[in-house]
Write a protein that holds these residues in place. Structure first.
Motif, PDB file in Angstrom:
ATOM      1  N   LEU A  87      15.350  -3.636  48.686  1.00 46.45           N
ATOM      2  CA  LEU A  87      14.976  -2.273  49.075  1.00 46.45           C
ATOM      3  C   LEU A  87      16.159  -1.713  49.859  1.00 46.45           C
ATOM      4  O   LEU A  87      16.656  -2.376  50.778  1.00 46.45           O
ATOM      5  CB  LEU A  87      13.730  -2.381  49.964  1.00 46.45           C
ATOM      6  N   VAL A  88      16.594  -0.519  49.477  1.00 44.31           N
ATOM      7  CA  VAL A  88      17.735   0.118  50.143  1.00 44.31           C
ATOM      8  C   VAL A  88      17.231   1.400  50.795  1.00 44.31           C
ATOM      9  O   VAL A  88      16.645   2.247  50.116  1.00 44.31           O
ATOM     10  CB  VAL A  88      18.865   0.430  49.124  1.00 44.31           C
ATOM     11  N   LEU A  89      17.425   1.535  52.098  1.00 41.98           N
ATOM     12  CA  LEU A  89      16.972   2.727  52.820  1.00 41.98           C
ATOM     13  C   LEU A  89      18.182   3.412  53.448  1.00 41.98           C
ATOM     14  O   LEU A  89      18.822   2.851  54.344  1.00 41.98           O
ATOM     15  CB  LEU A  89      15.967   2.367  53.920  1.00 41.98           C
ATOM     16  N   ILE A  90      18.477   4.604  52.949  1.00 45.42           N
ATOM     17  CA  ILE A  90      19.605   5.387  53.469  1.00 45.42           C
ATOM     18  C   ILE A  90      19.024   6.576  54.231  1.00 45.42           C
ATOM     19  O   ILE A  90      18.135   7.273  53.723  1.00 45.42           O
ATOM     20  CB  ILE A  90      20.514   5.834  52.299  1.00 45.42           C
ATOM     21  N   ASN A  91      19.498   6.788  55.453  1.00 50.57           N
ATOM     22  CA  ASN A  91      18.992   7.847  56.343  1.00 50.57           C
ATOM     23  C   ASN A  91      17.475   7.764  56.530  1.00 50.57           C
ATOM     24  O   ASN A  91      16.754   8.766  56.355  1.00 50.57           O
ATOM     25  CB  ASN A  91      19.380   9.238  55.802  1.00 50.57           C
ATOM     26  N   PRO A  92      16.940   6.572  56.861  1.00 52.15           N
ATOM     27  CA  PRO A  92      15.487   6.429  56.994  1.00 52.15           C
ATOM     28  C   PRO A  92      14.918   7.218  58.187  1.00 52.15           C
ATOM     29  O   PRO A  92      15.565   7.312  59.232  1.00 52.15           O
ATOM     30  CB  PRO A  92      15.306   4.914  57.232  1.00 52.15           C
ATOM     31  N   GLN A  93      13.732   7.788  57.969  1.00 52.05           N
ATOM     32  CA  GLN A  93      13.016   8.521  59.034  1.00 52.05           C
ATOM     33  C   GLN A  93      11.559   8.074  58.994  1.00 52.05           C
ATOM     34  O   GLN A  93      10.944   8.116  57.919  1.00 52.05           O
ATOM     35  CB  GLN A  93      13.038  10.039  58.776  1.00 52.05           C
ATOM     36  N   LEU A  94      11.009   7.712  60.167  1.00 55.38           N
ATOM     37  CA  LEU A  94       9.569   7.391  60.241  1.00 55.38           C
ATOM     38  C   LEU A  94       8.803   8.706  60.146  1.00 55.38           C
ATOM     39  O   LEU A  94       9.039   9.615  60.947  1.00 55.38           O
ATOM     40  CB  LEU A  94       9.241   6.740  61.585  1.00 55.38           C
ATOM     41  N   VAL A  95       7.894   8.816  59.175  1.00 55.20           N
ATOM     42  CA  VAL A  95       7.111  10.058  59.060  1.00 55.20           C
ATOM     43  C   VAL A  95       5.649   9.851  59.435  1.00 55.20           C
ATOM     44  O   VAL A  95       4.899  10.811  59.584  1.00 55.20           O
ATOM     45  CB  VAL A  95       7.244  10.686  57.648  1.00 55.20           C
ATOM     46  N   TRP A  96       5.232   8.582  59.542  1.00 56.07           N
ATOM     47  CA  TRP A  96       3.852   8.285  59.977  1.00 56.07           C
ATOM     48  C   TRP A  96       3.816   6.873  60.545  1.00 56.07           C
ATOM     49  O   TRP A  96       4.510   5.978  60.042  1.00 56.07           O
ATOM     50  CB  TRP A  96       2.880   8.375  58.794  1.00 56.07           C
ATOM     51  N   THR A  97       3.041   6.711  61.618  1.00 54.51           N
ATOM     52  CA  THR A  97       2.823   5.374  62.177  1.00 54.51           C
ATOM     53  C   THR A  97       1.330   5.172  62.381  1.00 54.51           C
ATOM     54  O   THR A  97       0.609   6.117  62.724  1.00 54.51           O
ATOM     55  CB  THR A  97       3.556   5.212  63.535  1.00 54.51           C
ATOM     56  N   SER A  98       0.853   3.967  62.150  1.00 54.48           N
ATOM     57  CA  SER A  98      -0.579   3.674  62.303  1.00 54.48           C
ATOM     58  C   SER A  98      -0.952   3.720  63.780  1.00 54.48           C
ATOM     59  O   SER A  98      -0.113   3.438  64.640  1.00 54.48           O
ATOM     60  CB  SER A  98      -0.884   2.285  61.751  1.00 54.48           C
ATOM     61  N   PRO A  99      -2.228   4.034  64.079  1.00 53.95           N
ATOM     62  CA  PRO A  99      -2.635   3.973  65.493  1.00 53.95           C
ATOM     63  C   PRO A  99      -2.622   2.540  66.019  1.00 53.95           C
ATOM     64  O   PRO A  99      -2.378   2.322  67.202  1.00 53.95           O
ATOM     65  CB  PRO A  99      -4.052   4.547  65.497  1.00 53.95           C
ATOM     66  N   ALA A 100      -2.861   1.577  65.136  1.00 54.35           N
ATOM     67  CA  ALA A 100      -2.950   0.173  65.583  1.00 54.35           C
ATOM     68  C   ALA A 100      -1.571  -0.468  65.676  1.00 54.35           C
ATOM     69  O   ALA A 100      -0.678  -0.181  64.857  1.00 54.35           O
ATOM     70  CB  ALA A 100      -3.811  -0.618  64.615  1.00 54.35           C
ATOM     71  N   THR A 101      -1.422  -1.328  66.669  1.00 53.59           N
ATOM     72  CA  THR A 101      -0.176  -2.092  66.833  1.00 53.59           C
ATOM     73  C   THR A 101      -0.533  -3.575  66.982  1.00 53.59           C
ATOM     74  O   THR A 101      -1.689  -3.910  67.280  1.00 53.59           O
ATOM     75  CB  THR A 101       0.607  -1.642  68.091  1.00 53.59           C
ATOM     76  N   HIS A 102       0.464  -4.423  66.768  1.00 49.74           N
ATOM     77  CA  HIS A 102       0.285  -5.857  66.958  1.00 49.74           C
ATOM     78  C   HIS A 102       1.576  -6.464  67.469  1.00 49.74           C
ATOM     79  O   HIS A 102       2.658  -5.934  67.205  1.00 49.74           O
ATOM     80  CB  HIS A 102      -0.068  -6.545  65.633  1.00 49.74           C
ATOM     81  N   ILE A 103       1.439  -7.605  68.127  1.00 50.69           N
ATOM     82  CA  ILE A 103       2.650  -8.345  68.527  1.00 50.69           C
ATOM     83  C   ILE A 103       2.959  -9.352  67.420  1.00 50.69           C
ATOM     84  O   ILE A 103       2.087 -10.143  67.031  1.00 50.69           O
ATOM     85  CB  ILE A 103       2.446  -9.023  69.892  1.00 50.69           C
ATOM     86  N   ASN A 104       4.175  -9.265  66.884  1.00 51.50           N
ATOM     87  CA  ASN A 104       4.607 -10.146  65.786  1.00 51.50           C
ATOM     88  C   ASN A 104       5.826 -10.942  66.240  1.00 51.50           C
ATOM     89  O   ASN A 104       6.670 -10.435  66.974  1.00 51.50           O
ATOM     90  CB  ASN A 104       5.028  -9.311  64.568  1.00 51.50           C
TER      91      ASN A 104
END
Ligand code: K1U
Ligand code: ZN
Length: 169
Positions: free
Chosen positions: A71-88
């Motif tokens: 997977l190649v991501l050029i100029n990536p921008q976060l457009v949505w994040t889930s309300p839930a988080t976790h420690i990984n």
């Protein structure tokens, strides 16, 4: 193709902020190929251009079992994040041998250009979501150990500097 050398924490170049890529030209196509080769050779699941001392917004990732879904991501921008988080549990090719927990969004949507310059939206969860957030942090000059306590971070810094001194002998 060429293997690139990966910066090691606490190299201050890891804290540089990457600039947007204006056009996906032959130089970027070559950089993508070299970064993929470097990531596969290092047995990583991701690599940010920052880690190979190129301060431009480019990430490569492959979280597949068979290591055949780059997977190649050029100029990536976060457009949505889930309300839930976790420690990984995370690792980093720039901090070899160190693994620790970091809180991340469970899922993210990211807009980015692909290796051909086409704008796409990627909907990610599980390991892919964690890896995207980790690599996007690299583009902002942030290494995962900088989320840890000052005590842990200083121990890691000392350990890395010791290993680098020994490697230089
Ligand atoms: O950015 C990097 O240095 C690559 C890094 C990506 C990453 C791994 C784990 C969680 C988030 C981001 C690695 O590939 S570290 C080595 C590795 O293959 C790995 C380590 C822990 C879990 C899964 C994979
Ligand atoms: Zn990393």
């Amino acid at each position: 193709m060429a293997l690139l050398s990966i910066l090691r924490y606490p190299d201050p170049c890891l804290n540089k902020i990457a600039k947007p890529i204006a056009s996906v030209d032959a130089r970027i196509v070559q950089l993508v190929a070299d970064m993929l080769e470097t990531m596969y050779e290092a047995k990583g699941i991701g690599l940010a251009a920052t880690q190979v001392d190129v301060h431009e917004r480019l990430i490569v990732i492959d979280v597949s079992e068979e290591r055949d879904q780059p997977l190649v991501l050029i100029n990536p921008q976060l457009v949505w994040t889930s309300p839930a988080t976790h420690i990984n549990e995370e690792g980093c090719l720039s901090v070899p041998g160190i693994y620790d927990g970091v809180e991340r969004f469970d899922a993210v949507h990211v807009q980015a250009q692909d290796a051909r310059g086409v704008l796409r939206t990627i909907e990610a969860d599980e390991l892919l979501a964690v890896c995207i957030q980790h690599e996007m942090d690299h583009l902002m000059g942030k290494v995962f150990v900088e989320y840890l306590s000052p005590l842990k971070r200083n121990r890691i810094k000392k350990k890395m500097l010791k290993v680098q001194r020994e490697d230089a002998l």
